[in-house]
Design a protein around this motif. Sequence first.
Motif, PDB file in Angstrom:
ATOM      1  N   LEU A   7       4.078 -13.968  22.903  1.00 27.24           N
ATOM      2  CA  LEU A   7       2.937 -13.230  22.368  1.00 27.24           C
ATOM      3  C   LEU A   7       1.956 -14.212  21.742  1.00 27.24           C
ATOM      4  CD1 LEU A   7       1.615 -10.471  21.608  1.00 27.24           C
ATOM      5  CD2 LEU A   7       2.982 -10.578  19.508  1.00 27.24           C
ATOM      6  N   GLU A  42       1.468  -6.519  27.704  1.00 26.47           N
ATOM      7  CA  GLU A  42       2.905  -6.509  27.430  1.00 26.47           C
ATOM      8  C   GLU A  42       3.732  -6.217  28.678  1.00 26.47           C
ATOM      9  OE1 GLU A  42       5.800  -5.073  23.808  1.00 26.47           O
ATOM     10  OE2 GLU A  42       3.781  -4.262  23.942  1.00 26.47           O
ATOM     11  N   TYR A  81       0.046 -11.870  26.183  1.00 25.94           N
ATOM     12  CA  TYR A  81       1.179 -12.767  26.406  1.00 25.94           C
ATOM     13  C   TYR A  81       0.812 -13.871  27.390  1.00 25.94           C
ATOM     14  CZ  TYR A  81       4.105  -9.246  24.200  1.00 25.94           C
ATOM     15  OH  TYR A  81       4.665  -8.375  23.299  1.00 25.94           O
TER      16      TYR A  81
END
Length: 178
Positions: A7, A42, A81
């Motif tokens: 992240l 994500e 990410y």
Amino acid sequence: MAPDRILLGVFGRPHGVRGLVRVQSFTADPAGIAAYGPVSDEAGTRTFLLRVVQRGELPVVAVEGVADRDAAAKLTGTRLYVVRNRLPAPEEDEFYHADLIGLAVEDASGRRIGTVATVNDHGAGAFLEIDTGTQPLLLPFTREAVPVVDLARRRVVIVPPAEVVVPPSADAPEGAAA
């Protein structure tokens, strides 16, 4: 084993009417979020190419393909990410938060307390959220409170400050003192 994606940040609110977006960056230099190439959401289904247009604590970025405020607003809250191998190896005594999640947590005597559930930092310093099996334990991620991080043995050793009450571990036998 550490996850293959790390992240890097989270899209914030739009900036102006031309599709620019503020971003909360978790990189050492907040503007560094654009230095690692495309980032993904994500789920890994959407990718975003970022270009920093205004440096600062919350950099403002242009996102390729986003040209107006409405499109920028739809990105708000999207976690960003990057594939781990695009990041530099951490220095000694530095850790990616993802490396800590899932580690066993023990006290100084070796008694198991729980597992690192997450690492949070809301501006006042990082803290660990530890899943004890009963109630979560929040502990500052400082050298005093977490003197040992042993990635090879997948554990951390904690020495909680006096004001932190460590709940009994769900691993402890019934009737045993915690």
